[in-house]
Design an enzyme around this catalytic site. Structure first.
Site, PDB file in Angstrom:
ATOM      1  N   GLU A   1      44.149  39.699  47.411  1.00  0.00           N
ATOM      2  CA  GLU A   1      43.005  40.592  47.197  1.00  0.00           C
ATOM      3  C   GLU A   1      42.510  41.083  48.544  1.00  0.00           C
ATOM      4  OE1 GLU A   1      39.562  39.422  44.905  1.00  0.00           O
ATOM      5  OE2 GLU A   1      40.787  38.270  43.499  1.00  0.00           O
TER       6      GLU A   1
ATOM      7  N   GLU B   1      40.460  30.934  44.189  1.00  0.00           N
ATOM      8  CA  GLU B   1      39.201  30.731  44.913  1.00  0.00           C
ATOM      9  C   GLU B   1      38.430  29.504  44.431  1.00  0.00           C
ATOM     10  OE1 GLU B   1      36.778  34.194  45.484  1.00  0.00           O
ATOM     11  OE2 GLU B   1      38.477  35.493  45.948  1.00  0.00           O
TER      12      GLU B   1
END
Length: 400
Positions: free
Chosen positions: A242, A131
Site C-alpha cells: 500500500e 497491519e
C-alpha cells in the site's frame, strides 16, 4: 520537488523473487458499505488493466480477505472475477481481533475446490494479516487504530495456514505478512519475519506527522521507511502493498491532499522507485472505504482516464546511469589544491562537471538545479562545488 533517484544504490535495488507485479489494493466493500459482487470486481480489474497512460499493465490485485461479504465463510467473488479477467491475486487472511482464522481457511479451500488450477495459477502470494502488529504497537494504540494481534498470534496463524495448504495447489505460493514499516525493525516482531517468505510494506508519508511530511519531502520519507524495513528483514523480499497520496480530504500536519500532489507522489515514488522494479499494489484505484477521511482513488467511477496523467516523466533520476551521477551546467565553485592541510583555494566560474558523486542532492525547477556535495577528481585536483547553482541540462542518478 527534489529529484528522487534512489533505486540504483538503495535497498530498493535488492532483487525480489517474484515478478514485479503492478496492481491495486482493493477492499471487499463499496463506498456505501455494501459487499462487492463478482461484477464489481470484474469492472474494477478490467478498468485497472486499461488505464490510459499507465507505466505498465496493472493486472494484479491485493485482497484483504478470502470471505465474501455478507457470509461467514463463502469464497470471495473476487476469485471468479480474477479468473474472468486474468488478474493475478495477492490473497489476504484477516487476522486482527480474532482467535482463529478457520473461516478464512474454509473460504479459501472452498474457492480452491470450486476453481482448481484456474484460481491457483493466478495466486502470486498470500498475506497472513494486515497491519496487525502496528495496531498493537504503542503508536497504533495512540492513534486508536483498532484491535490488532501480537507477533506470537500471527506466527500461529502462519503455521495454521501452512499446515492446511501444504499439500494443495497453493503449496508453493510464498507466504508473507503485511504491516507498517516501523514494526519490522522492532525486535519483538522478529518471529513473524522469520516465519514468512516475504514482507509487505504499507507506507504513507502523508501520515507521518512531525517528520516534515510535505509533498516535497515525501520521496525521502518513503525511501527512509523502505530502507529501514529492508534492513530489518535481511534477505526477505519486500513488496510494497500500500502507498499513495490523497487527492482530497484534510491536511494531515504538513501533508496536503490535492490532485497535483497525488500526481507528484505518483511520479516521485511510483515511477521513480517502484513501478516495474518492486511488486507494487497502489492505494487505490477507486474509493471503497467509507471510513477514510481522505480519498486516494486515482479514478472516478472506474474511468480508464485517471484524474491525473499516469504516464511517467520521460527521464527520471532512476533511469539514468546506475554507476555515476553526472551534472553539467554553468556554476561557481571552489577548487582546493592538495588533499590535506590548508592548500590554496581558487574560485572557478564556468562549466562544472561532477561524475561519481556519492552524495548529490538536487532541487529542480525548470532549467535550474542546485547541487550540494558533488565532487569530481581531475588529474589529482579536487573541485568541491559546495554551493553551486547549475543552469542547463542536469541528469542525476545514484543519488545516495
Amino acid at each position: 520537488m527534489r529529484a528522487s533517484g534512489y533505486l540504483a544504490t538503495s535497498a530498493l535495488a535488492t532483487a525480489v523473487s517474484a515478478q514485479n507485479y503492478l496492481g491495486f489494493s482493493t477492499g471487499s466493500t463499496k463506498i456505501d458499505g455494501s459487499a462487492k459482487a463478482q461484477a464489481d470486481y470484474e469492472a474494477e480489474f478490467t478498468a485497472a488493466q486499461k488505464l490510459v497512460g499507465a507505466p505498465g499493465i496493472f493486472n494484479a490485485a491485493r485482497l484483504y480477505t478470502n470471505i465474501q461479504g455478507g457470509s461467514t465463510s463463502d469464497p470471495i467473488e473476487a476469485f471468479a472475477a480474477a479468473i474472468a479477467t486474468n488478474t493475478s491475486l495477492l490473497l489476504g487472511i484477516w487476522c486482527s481481533g480474532t482467535t482463529t482464522i478457520e473461516p478464512e481457511l474454509t473460504a479459501l479451500q472452498a474457492g480452491l475446490t470450486k476453481y482448481g488450477s484456474n484460481l491457483a495459477d493466478l495466486v502470486i502470494g498470500i498475506s497472513i494479516g494486515s497491519e496487525d502488529l502496528y495496531r498493537n504497537s504503542v503508536t497504533g494504540v495512540e492513534n486508536k487504530a483498532g484491535v490488532g494481534a501480537n507477533p506470537d498470534v500471527i506466527v500461529g496463524f502462519i503455521n495454521d495456514y501452512r499446515a492446511a495448504f501444504n499439500t494443495t495447489l497453493l503449496k508453493s505460493v510464498p507466504v508473507g505478512h503485511v504491516d507498517t514499516w516501523n514494526v519490522f525493525p522492532n525486535a519483538t516482531n522478529k518471529g513473524v519475519i522469520d516465519a514468512v517468505d516475504w514482507v509487505g510494506l504499507d507506507e504513507y508519508p502523508y501520515y507521518q506527522t512531525g517528520e516534515g511530511n510535505t509533498i516535497e519531502n515525501a520521496a525521502n520519507l518513503f525511501k527512509t521507511a523502505y530502507d529501514a524495513a529492508k534492513a530489518a528483514v535481511g534477505d526477505k523480499p519486500v513488496w510494497v502493498t500500500e502507498t499513495g497520496w490523497p487527492y482530497s480530504g484534510m491536511t494531515w500536519d504538513e501533508g496536503v491532499p490535492s490532485v497535483a500532489n497525488a500526481k507528484t507522489y505518483w511520479d516521485a515514488v511510483g515511477c521513480d522507485m517502484l513501478f516495474n522494479k518492486v511488486p507494487t499494489f497502489w492505494y487505490d484505484l477507486t474509493d471503497d472505504n467509507a471510513g477514510n477521511n481522505q480519498s486516494f482513488a486515482i479514478t472516478d467511477n472506474l474511468s480508464t482516464q485517471a484524474r491525473f496523467n499516469l504516464s511517467c516523466p520521460a527521464t527520471t533520476a532512476s533511469s539514468s546511469s546506475a554507476a555515476a551521477a553526472t551534472a553539467t551546467g554553468t556554476g561557481t565553485g571552489t577548487a582546493t589544491n592538495g588533499s590535506t592541510g590548508s592548500g590554496s583555494k581558487t574560485t572557478v566560474t564556468g562549466i562544472a562537471t561532477a561524475t561519481g558523486a556519492s552524495s548529490a542532492n538536487t532541487s529542480a525547477s525548470g532549467a535550474s538545479a542546485t547541487a550540494t556535495g558533488v565532487t569530481t577528481t581531475n588529474a589529482g585536483a579536487v573541485l568541491n562545488l559546495s554551493i553551486g547553482t547549475l543552469v542547463g541540462v542536469v541528469a542525476f542518478a545514484c543519488m545516495l
